[in-house]
Design an enzyme around this catalytic site. Structure first.
Site, mmCIF file in Angstrom:
data_model
loop_
_atom_site.group_PDB
_atom_site.id
_atom_site.type_symbol
_atom_site.label_atom_id
_atom_site.label_comp_id
_atom_site.label_asym_id
_atom_site.label_seq_id
_atom_site.Cartn_x
_atom_site.Cartn_y
_atom_site.Cartn_z
ATOM 1 N N ASP A 207 8.128 -14.611 -49.283
ATOM 2 C CA ASP A 207 7.725 -15.481 -48.199
ATOM 3 C C ASP A 207 7.387 -16.768 -48.700
ATOM 4 O O ASP A 207 6.314 -17.103 -48.857
ATOM 5 C CB ASP A 207 6.597 -14.666 -47.716
ATOM 6 C CG ASP A 207 5.855 -15.373 -46.452
ATOM 7 O OD1 ASP A 207 6.553 -15.992 -45.959
ATOM 8 O OD2 ASP A 207 4.769 -15.060 -45.916
ATOM 9 N N ASP B 42 -2.170 -21.711 -49.308
ATOM 10 C CA ASP B 42 -0.954 -21.046 -48.897
ATOM 11 C C ASP B 42 0.205 -21.912 -48.416
ATOM 12 O O ASP B 42 0.511 -21.970 -47.465
ATOM 13 C CB ASP B 42 -1.423 -20.017 -47.765
ATOM 14 C CG ASP B 42 -0.168 -19.194 -47.460
ATOM 15 O OD1 ASP B 42 0.308 -18.623 -48.219
ATOM 16 O OD2 ASP B 42 -0.447 -18.991 -46.037
ATOM 17 N N GLU C 278 -0.687 -7.320 -43.237
ATOM 18 C CA GLU C 278 -1.141 -8.502 -43.894
ATOM 19 C C GLU C 278 -2.455 -9.313 -43.927
ATOM 20 O O GLU C 278 -2.589 -10.074 -42.940
ATOM 21 C CB GLU C 278 0.202 -9.451 -43.992
ATOM 22 C CG GLU C 278 0.201 -10.512 -44.950
ATOM 23 C CD GLU C 278 1.283 -11.448 -44.760
ATOM 24 O OE1 GLU C 278 2.177 -11.097 -43.969
ATOM 25 O OE2 GLU C 278 1.710 -12.204 -45.721
ATOM 26 N N ASP D 245 0.106 -10.974 -50.071
ATOM 27 C CA ASP D 245 0.746 -12.250 -50.211
ATOM 28 C C ASP D 245 0.051 -13.012 -51.148
ATOM 29 O O ASP D 245 -1.304 -13.271 -51.099
ATOM 30 C CB ASP D 245 0.784 -12.887 -48.598
ATOM 31 C CG ASP D 245 1.465 -14.297 -48.792
ATOM 32 O OD1 ASP D 245 1.257 -14.840 -49.455
ATOM 33 O OD2 ASP D 245 2.324 -14.329 -47.605
ATOM 34 N N TRP E 291 1.472 -9.318 -39.312
ATOM 35 C CA TRP E 291 0.653 -10.501 -39.693
ATOM 36 C C TRP E 291 0.099 -11.254 -38.361
ATOM 37 O O TRP E 291 1.055 -11.493 -37.571
ATOM 38 C CB TRP E 291 1.261 -11.411 -40.651
ATOM 39 C CG TRP E 291 0.272 -12.667 -40.747
ATOM 40 C CD1 TRP E 291 -0.690 -12.847 -41.655
ATOM 41 C CD2 TRP E 291 0.378 -14.052 -40.245
ATOM 42 N NE1 TRP E 291 -1.401 -13.982 -41.640
ATOM 43 C CE2 TRP E 291 -0.593 -14.806 -40.737
ATOM 44 C CE3 TRP E 291 1.368 -14.509 -39.411
ATOM 45 C CZ2 TRP E 291 -0.839 -16.092 -40.544
ATOM 46 C CZ3 TRP E 291 1.186 -15.672 -39.044
ATOM 47 C CH2 TRP E 291 0.068 -16.715 -39.317
ATOM 48 N N LYS F 252 -5.242 -12.257 -45.035
ATOM 49 C CA LYS F 252 -5.055 -13.638 -45.391
ATOM 50 C C LYS F 252 -6.398 -14.124 -45.437
ATOM 51 O O LYS F 252 -7.451 -13.777 -44.717
ATOM 52 C CB LYS F 252 -4.374 -14.438 -44.235
ATOM 53 C CG LYS F 252 -4.130 -15.861 -44.554
ATOM 54 C CD LYS F 252 -2.913 -16.583 -43.715
ATOM 55 C CE LYS F 252 -2.611 -18.058 -43.892
ATOM 56 N NZ LYS F 252 -1.499 -18.492 -43.529
ATOM 57 N N HIS G 241 -2.337 -15.482 -50.285
ATOM 58 C CA HIS G 241 -3.386 -15.434 -49.121
ATOM 59 C C HIS G 241 -4.792 -15.056 -50.010
ATOM 60 O O HIS G 241 -5.693 -14.424 -49.348
ATOM 61 C CB HIS G 241 -2.915 -14.069 -48.301
ATOM 62 C CG HIS G 241 -1.953 -14.647 -47.467
ATOM 63 N ND1 HIS G 241 -1.591 -13.836 -46.437
ATOM 64 C CD2 HIS G 241 -1.227 -15.740 -47.329
ATOM 65 C CE1 HIS G 241 -0.436 -14.487 -45.638
ATOM 66 N NE2 HIS G 241 -0.295 -15.556 -46.311
ATOM 67 N N HIS H 135 4.407 -9.968 -50.649
ATOM 68 C CA HIS H 135 5.122 -11.094 -50.046
ATOM 69 C C HIS H 135 4.728 -11.961 -51.478
ATOM 70 O O HIS H 135 3.874 -12.698 -51.528
ATOM 71 C CB HIS H 135 4.222 -11.826 -48.925
ATOM 72 C CG HIS H 135 4.839 -11.129 -47.412
ATOM 73 N ND1 HIS H 135 4.458 -11.672 -46.384
ATOM 74 C CD2 HIS H 135 5.814 -10.238 -47.382
ATOM 75 C CE1 HIS H 135 5.229 -11.247 -45.375
ATOM 76 N NE2 HIS H 135 5.925 -10.480 -45.917
ATOM 77 N N ASP I 46 3.184 -22.127 -49.752
ATOM 78 C CA ASP I 46 4.704 -21.368 -49.433
ATOM 79 C C ASP I 46 5.644 -22.216 -50.280
ATOM 80 O O ASP I 46 6.791 -22.273 -49.627
ATOM 81 C CB ASP I 46 4.878 -20.961 -48.010
ATOM 82 C CG ASP I 46 4.169 -19.813 -47.513
ATOM 83 O OD1 ASP I 46 4.498 -18.873 -48.025
ATOM 84 O OD2 ASP I 46 3.435 -20.160 -46.770
HETATM 85 C C1 RNT Z 1 1.704 -16.100 -42.848
HETATM 86 C C2 RNT Z 1 2.155 -15.057 -43.496
HETATM 87 C C3 RNT Z 1 3.298 -14.239 -42.724
HETATM 88 C C4 RNT Z 1 4.257 -15.334 -42.360
HETATM 89 C C5 RNT Z 1 5.840 -14.861 -42.069
HETATM 90 C C6 RNT Z 1 6.559 -15.682 -41.495
HETATM 91 O O1 RNT Z 1 0.709 -16.824 -43.682
HETATM 92 O O2 RNT Z 1 2.272 -15.062 -44.900
HETATM 93 O O3 RNT Z 1 3.751 -13.452 -43.727
HETATM 94 O O4 RNT Z 1 4.609 -16.331 -43.562
HETATM 95 O O5 RNT Z 1 5.602 -13.722 -41.542
HETATM 96 ZN ZN ZN Z 2 3.077 -13.506 -45.874
#
Ligand code: RNT
Ligand code: ZN
Length: 422
Positions: free
Chosen positions: A330, A298, A230, A263, A189, A232, A266, A290, A300
């Site tokens: 994640d 995003d 990955e 993810d 990523w 986004k 994302h 993720h 988290d």
């Molecule tokens: C960031 C991505 C990525 C990170 C990690 C730390 O937006 O989601 O995966 O969160 O690699």
């Molecule tokens: Zn991620």
């Protein structure tokens, strides 16, 4: 604290209720063996890592909020935290390591210099824990990422630096997978993007493609390592364009038959990753998930048992996709006890998979195919109030991990004994 007798009684009632719908609870619990969630080391220390000098988290919209005491300060604290986490989770997990967590022994090792030896102690730890390992290139929190570009950088020296980093990460992944006898998923990523409207979107994307082609040139056996990329939608500070968008990486993954990492933080807020799984698996062999919880963006947040994660888990279990779907977490929340956050989020993800394996899928499918859509809706609604909790509790009891709320006091104890002393 409920006695095991009471937990079993509740389970027996639940078992009968599910059997009435044609669902075998024992079989559902057995299926959980194959749900191996990759634990992201970065929840223990807010994605800091242990490079010398310490790299602070910056850029690209990954930011942990909060400063709850007890953050892991070194590798042995991360290991202790992960061991605590695993002791509170049923089933078997994996470790998901970022390159910035290498065992550098106080030495300054730049990202384009890392080698297997810096990760051997982690591989050994995984071996003792009898778990597999996954790995990630760390293309952020670095002076060579300060202008917001890494693999798509127009600064040729920087671009090559990051290509070299990814190459090395893949070699380390392959060695980890080889030693541990379980393929290591290596995820790439990058934060690359632009705050304001760029002119040369195409130029950056062409550079990213070129860099990936270079970094992925060495082919490793699939039993050792597998590549994932990955995408986004946007990050804080890169709102106008993300170089590695979903279109870009989906195309790249299909063309090169590598994994696409989805993810669920994302995408546009109303897009569902659960819906994407069967779409992309028509064209790639495997994917990486993720699992996270976006709130408006995003962000988290700690995973909770919500409809998004439920659809993801259901789509995997309905289609028997566990051998094609690699599950990673994640999220990084530093505003509450990090280990409590970790366990709560992981258990929520596990619950989603157990609920999914308790679905009378064939019956629902038959209704659907017969055009009985009221019946399908009604059964789906009734399933929501089935005694799933009793099955989950019994599963935890069987696995000898805390049942129900019992893990809360274990976390409090760990906070008193360990975290508060850091
Ligand atoms: C960031 C991505 C990525 C990170 C990690 C730390 O937006 O989601 O995966 O969160 O690699
Ligand atoms: Zn991620």
């Amino acid at each position: 604290m409920r006695t095991s007798e009471l937990i079993k009684q509740a389970y027996d009632l639940a078992k009968a209720q599910y059997a009435d719908l044609g669902v075998d609870t024992e079989e559902a619990i057995r299926k959980m063996k194959a749900v191996n969630i990759s634990l992201h080391c970065w929840q223990t220390d807010d994605v800091g890592g242990f490079e010398t000098p310490d790299a602070a988290l910056s850029g690209g919209g990954i930011q942990a909020t909060g400063n709850f005491p007890g953050k892991a300060r070194n590798i042995s604290e991360v290991k202790s935290d992960l061991e605590k986490v695993m002791s509170l989770l049923p089933g078997r997990q994996r470790l998901n390591l970022h390159a910035i967590y290498g065992d550098f022994q106080g030495e300054k090792v730049d990202r384009n210099q890392i080698e297997v030896k810096h990760f051997q102690s982690w591989i050994d730890w995984c071996e003792t824990q009898e778990i597999g390992m996954d790995f990630n290139a760390s293309c952020f929190s670095h002076t060579r990422a300060a202008d917001g570009y890494t693999l798509s950088s127009k600064n040729e020296e920087n671009r090559q630096f990051w290509v070299e980093h990814v190459k090395r990460c893949r070699a380390i992944s392959s060695e980890a997978g080889k030693q541990l006898g379980s393929p290591c998923v290596h995820n790439t990523w990058i934060p690359d993007g632009s705050k304001d409207t760029p002119i040369d979107r195409n130029g950056y994307r062409a550079l990213l493609k070129k860099s990936l082609d270079e970094a992925f040139e060495t082919v490793y056996p699939k039993e050792y390592m597998k590549d994932a990329v990955e995408s986004k939608l946007f990050g804080i500070g890169v709102e106008s364009m993300t170089v590695g968008s979903h279109d870009f990486y989906l195309g790249y993954a299909i063309k090169n038959n590598i994994l696409i990492c989805l993810d669920n933080g994302h995408f546009h807020p109303t897009e569902q990753v659960g819906d994407k799984i069967s779409a992309v698996l028509q064209f790639v062999d495997e994917i990486l998930l993720h699992v996270t919880r976006p709130i408006r963006w995003d962000s988290d947040h700690v995973v909770t048992l919500n409809e998004d994660i439920q659809l993801i888990a259901s789509e995997v279990m309905r289609n028997d996709f566990l051998d094609r779907v690699n599950i990673g977490l994640d999220f990084f929340d530093a505003s509450i006890n990090r280990i409590g956050a970790y366990v709560t989020g992981t258990r929520a993800a596990q619950k989603a998979f157990l609920i999914a394996s308790l679905e009378p899928t064939n019956q629902l499918k038959e209704m659907e195919e017969a055009g009985k859509n009221f019946e399908r809706l009604a059964l789906l609604e009734e399933l929501k109030t089935m005694p799933f909790g009793a099955v989950w509790d019994y599963y935890c009891l069987q696995e000898r991990v805390p049942v129900g709320t019992d893990y809360i006091s274990e976390i409090q104890q760990y906070e008193n004994d360990v975290l508060s002393k850091r």
